[in-house]
Structure formats: structure tokens, C-alpha cells
Design a protein around this motif. Structure first.
Motif, PDB file in Angstrom:
ATOM      1  N   ARG A  17     -43.805-110.521 -12.034  1.00 42.24           N
ATOM      2  CA  ARG A  17     -44.774-110.359 -11.245  1.00 42.24           C
ATOM      3  C   ARG A  17     -44.696-110.558  -9.459  1.00 42.24           C
ATOM      4  O   ARG A  17     -45.064-110.630  -8.435  1.00 42.24           O
ATOM      5  CB  ARG A  17     -45.916-110.913 -11.565  1.00 42.24           C
ATOM      6  N   GLU A  18     -43.435-111.357  -9.345  1.00 42.87           N
ATOM      7  CA  GLU A  18     -42.902-112.085  -7.989  1.00 42.87           C
ATOM      8  C   GLU A  18     -42.562-110.723  -7.486  1.00 42.87           C
ATOM      9  O   GLU A  18     -42.857-110.699  -6.119  1.00 42.87           O
ATOM     10  CB  GLU A  18     -42.310-113.324  -8.178  1.00 42.87           C
ATOM     11  N   ALA A  19     -42.011-109.835  -8.409  1.00 42.92           N
ATOM     12  CA  ALA A  19     -41.082-108.759  -7.386  1.00 42.92           C
ATOM     13  C   ALA A  19     -41.575-107.865  -7.108  1.00 42.92           C
ATOM     14  O   ALA A  19     -42.738-107.252  -6.086  1.00 42.92           O
ATOM     15  CB  ALA A  19     -40.346-108.548  -8.231  1.00 42.92           C
ATOM     16  N   ALA A  20     -43.152-107.790  -8.065  1.00 45.10           N
ATOM     17  CA  ALA A  20     -43.992-106.853  -7.689  1.00 45.10           C
ATOM     18  C   ALA A  20     -45.181-107.644  -6.157  1.00 45.10           C
ATOM     19  O   ALA A  20     -45.912-106.238  -5.238  1.00 45.10           O
ATOM     20  CB  ALA A  20     -45.210-106.520  -9.027  1.00 45.10           C
ATOM     21  N   ASP A  21     -45.555-108.309  -6.507  1.00 43.10           N
ATOM     22  CA  ASP A  21     -45.931-109.512  -5.994  1.00 43.10           C
ATOM     23  C   ASP A  21     -45.472-109.208  -4.396  1.00 43.10           C
ATOM     24  O   ASP A  21     -46.350-108.777  -2.863  1.00 43.10           O
ATOM     25  CB  ASP A  21     -46.959-110.720  -5.537  1.00 43.10           C
ATOM     26  N   ALA A  22     -44.301-109.357  -3.958  1.00 44.14           N
ATOM     27  CA  ALA A  22     -43.661-108.779  -2.842  1.00 44.14           C
ATOM     28  C   ALA A  22     -44.262-107.640  -2.050  1.00 44.14           C
ATOM     29  O   ALA A  22     -43.780-107.429  -1.093  1.00 44.14           O
ATOM     30  CB  ALA A  22     -42.280-109.612  -3.079  1.00 44.14           C
ATOM     31  N   ALA A  23     -43.507-106.180  -3.342  1.00 41.84           N
ATOM     32  CA  ALA A  23     -43.622-104.934  -2.394  1.00 41.84           C
ATOM     33  C   ALA A  23     -45.295-104.915  -2.356  1.00 41.84           C
ATOM     34  O   ALA A  23     -45.252-104.218  -1.096  1.00 41.84           O
ATOM     35  CB  ALA A  23     -43.418-104.289  -4.029  1.00 41.84           C
ATOM     36  N   ALA A  24     -46.497-105.410  -2.581  1.00 40.44           N
ATOM     37  CA  ALA A  24     -47.767-105.572  -2.555  1.00 40.44           C
ATOM     38  C   ALA A  24     -47.900-106.252  -1.594  1.00 40.44           C
ATOM     39  O   ALA A  24     -48.468-105.262  -0.336  1.00 40.44           O
ATOM     40  CB  ALA A  24     -48.457-105.828  -3.999  1.00 40.44           C
ATOM     41  N   LEU A  25     -47.669-107.307  -0.676  1.00 37.36           N
ATOM     42  CA  LEU A  25     -47.403-107.787  -0.019  1.00 37.36           C
ATOM     43  C   LEU A  25     -46.681-106.488   1.658  1.00 37.36           C
ATOM     44  O   LEU A  25     -47.183-107.043   2.280  1.00 37.36           O
ATOM     45  CB  LEU A  25     -46.803-109.216   0.146  1.00 37.36           C
ATOM     46  N   LEU A  29     -51.238-100.872   2.336  1.00 41.25           N
ATOM     47  CA  LEU A  29     -52.685-100.923   1.375  1.00 41.25           C
ATOM     48  C   LEU A  29     -52.637-101.701   0.493  1.00 41.25           C
ATOM     49  O   LEU A  29     -51.703-102.949   0.514  1.00 41.25           O
ATOM     50  CB  LEU A  29     -52.309 -99.418   0.482  1.00 41.25           C
ATOM     51  N   SER A  30     -53.634-102.102   0.379  1.00 42.40           N
ATOM     52  CA  SER A  30     -54.544-102.939  -0.201  1.00 42.40           C
ATOM     53  C   SER A  30     -53.693-103.102  -2.030  1.00 42.40           C
ATOM     54  O   SER A  30     -54.004-102.254  -2.808  1.00 42.40           O
ATOM     55  CB  SER A  30     -55.905-103.786  -0.023  1.00 42.40           C
ATOM     56  N   LEU A  31     -53.181-103.871  -2.457  1.00 41.69           N
ATOM     57  CA  LEU A  31     -52.523-103.673  -3.704  1.00 41.69           C
ATOM     58  C   LEU A  31     -52.444-104.645  -4.224  1.00 41.69           C
ATOM     59  O   LEU A  31     -52.691-106.050  -3.665  1.00 41.69           O
ATOM     60  CB  LEU A  31     -50.978-102.623  -4.087  1.00 41.69           C
ATOM     61  N   ARG A  32     -52.432-104.654  -5.799  1.00 38.30           N
ATOM     62  CA  ARG A  32     -52.164-105.800  -6.774  1.00 38.30           C
ATOM     63  C   ARG A  32     -51.406-105.590  -8.326  1.00 38.30           C
ATOM     64  O   ARG A  32     -51.403-104.380  -8.497  1.00 38.30           O
ATOM     65  CB  ARG A  32     -53.786-106.240  -7.088  1.00 38.30           C
ATOM     66  N   THR A  33     -50.582-106.329  -8.779  1.00 37.08           N
ATOM     67  CA  THR A  33     -49.812-106.559  -9.764  1.00 37.08           C
ATOM     68  C   THR A  33     -50.986-106.646 -11.625  1.00 37.08           C
ATOM     69  O   THR A  33     -51.655-107.216 -11.237  1.00 37.08           O
ATOM     70  CB  THR A  33     -49.059-107.344  -9.435  1.00 37.08           C
ATOM     71  N   TYR A  34     -50.213-106.199 -12.192  1.00 38.18           N
ATOM     72  CA  TYR A  34     -50.788-106.269 -13.426  1.00 38.18           C
ATOM     73  C   TYR A  34     -49.244-105.989 -14.230  1.00 38.18           C
ATOM     74  O   TYR A  34     -48.909-105.106 -14.099  1.00 38.18           O
ATOM     75  CB  TYR A  34     -52.054-104.872 -13.655  1.00 38.18           C
ATOM     76  N   HIS A  41     -43.901-104.237 -18.520  1.00 41.25           N
ATOM     77  CA  HIS A  41     -43.335-104.727 -16.925  1.00 41.25           C
ATOM     78  C   HIS A  41     -44.681-104.294 -16.021  1.00 41.25           C
ATOM     79  O   HIS A  41     -46.162-104.693 -16.584  1.00 41.25           O
ATOM     80  CB  HIS A  41     -42.854-103.400 -16.727  1.00 41.25           C
ATOM     81  N   PHE A  42     -43.576-105.027 -14.791  1.00 42.14           N
ATOM     82  CA  PHE A  42     -44.976-104.844 -13.956  1.00 42.14           C
ATOM     83  C   PHE A  42     -45.644-103.545 -13.025  1.00 42.14           C
ATOM     84  O   PHE A  42     -45.146-103.160 -12.448  1.00 42.14           O
ATOM     85  CB  PHE A  42     -45.375-106.275 -13.452  1.00 42.14           C
ATOM     86  N   HIS A  43     -46.443-102.839 -12.233  1.00 40.70           N
ATOM     87  CA  HIS A  43     -46.782-102.179 -11.943  1.00 40.70           C
ATOM     88  C   HIS A  43     -47.567-102.448 -10.832  1.00 40.70           C
ATOM     89  O   HIS A  43     -48.118-104.221 -11.132  1.00 40.70           O
ATOM     90  CB  HIS A  43     -47.860-100.863 -12.898  1.00 40.70           C
ATOM     91  N   LEU A  44     -48.019-101.528  -9.376  1.00 40.44           N
ATOM     92  CA  LEU A  44     -49.428-101.373  -9.151  1.00 40.44           C
ATOM     93  C   LEU A  44     -50.271-100.619  -9.117  1.00 40.44           C
ATOM     94  O   LEU A  44     -50.389-100.301  -9.564  1.00 40.44           O
ATOM     95  CB  LEU A  44     -48.177-101.945  -7.404  1.00 40.44           C
ATOM     96  N   THR A  45     -51.631-101.335  -8.286  1.00 39.68           N
ATOM     97  CA  THR A  45     -52.829-100.557  -8.220  1.00 39.68           C
ATOM     98  C   THR A  45     -53.451-100.955  -7.207  1.00 39.68           C
ATOM     99  O   THR A  45     -53.035-101.675  -6.635  1.00 39.68           O
ATOM    100  CB  THR A  45     -53.463-101.063  -9.719  1.00 39.68           C
ATOM    101  N   SER A  46     -54.176 -99.653  -6.777  1.00 40.13           N
ATOM    102  CA  SER A  46     -55.139-100.096  -5.303  1.00 40.13           C
ATOM    103  C   SER A  46     -56.863-100.192  -5.900  1.00 40.13           C
ATOM    104  O   SER A  46     -57.495-100.488  -5.136  1.00 40.13           O
ATOM    105  CB  SER A  46     -55.118 -98.667  -4.449  1.00 40.13           C
ATOM    106  N   ARG A  47     -56.802-100.302  -7.585  1.00 36.68           N
ATOM    107  CA  ARG A  47     -57.636-100.675  -7.792  1.00 36.68           C
ATOM    108  C   ARG A  47     -58.226-103.058  -7.494  1.00 36.68           C
ATOM    109  O   ARG A  47     -57.283-103.123  -8.731  1.00 36.68           O
ATOM    110  CB  ARG A  47     -57.990-100.535  -9.498  1.00 36.68           C
ATOM    111  N   THR A  48     -58.720-103.297  -6.512  1.00 34.85           N
ATOM    112  CA  THR A  48     -59.472-104.325  -5.678  1.00 34.85           C
ATOM    113  C   THR A  48     -60.543-104.365  -5.811  1.00 34.85           C
ATOM    114  O   THR A  48     -60.870-106.868  -5.750  1.00 34.85           O
ATOM    115  CB  THR A  48     -58.062-104.771  -4.551  1.00 34.85           C
TER     116      THR A  48
END
Length: 58
Positions: A17-25, A29-34, A41-48
Motif C-alpha cells: 500500500r505504501e508503494a501505491a500511495d507514493a505513486a498516487a501522490l 490526478l487525484s488517485l487512491r489505492t485499493y 496486490h494494490f492498484h490505483l483508482t481515480s474513483r475518489t
């Protein structure tokens, strides 16, 4: 969140999750991890809608 197999295969996978959060930051775009129920594994989504963006690490 339920991800379809075709969508999961096209998305970038992050081992933590930490790696995905770092990529989102880093993204403009406004992205979040799930965590994906298919690949675990963890992915990024634009659904916020109604969700907060992760805070930068201090």
C-alpha cells in the motif's frame, strides 16, 4: 471495490500500500489505492467520491 479480471490485468500492480500511495501522490490526478480481490496486490483508482487522498509521509 470489485475489479473485473480484464481491468486488473491492465492496471499497474504494487506489492505494498505504501508503494501505491507514493505513486498516487506523485500523480497530478487525484488517485487512491485499493487492494484487489483478484490478484491481492494494490492498484490505483481515480474513483475518489467521498474518500480522502492519502497524506504525504513526514
Amino acid at each position: 471495490m470489485k475489479t473485473r479480471l480484464g481491468i486488473c490485468r491492465r492496471k499497474r500492480r504494487f506489492a505494498s500500500r505504501e508503494a501505491a500511495d507514493a505513486a498516487a501522490l506523485l500523480s497530478p490526478l487525484s488517485l487512491r489505492t485499493y487492494k484487489c480481490a483478484l490478484c491481492h496486490h494494490f492498484h490505483l483508482t481515480s474513483r475518489t467520491k467521498g474518500l480522502r487522498r492519502p497524506r504525504p509521509a513526514e
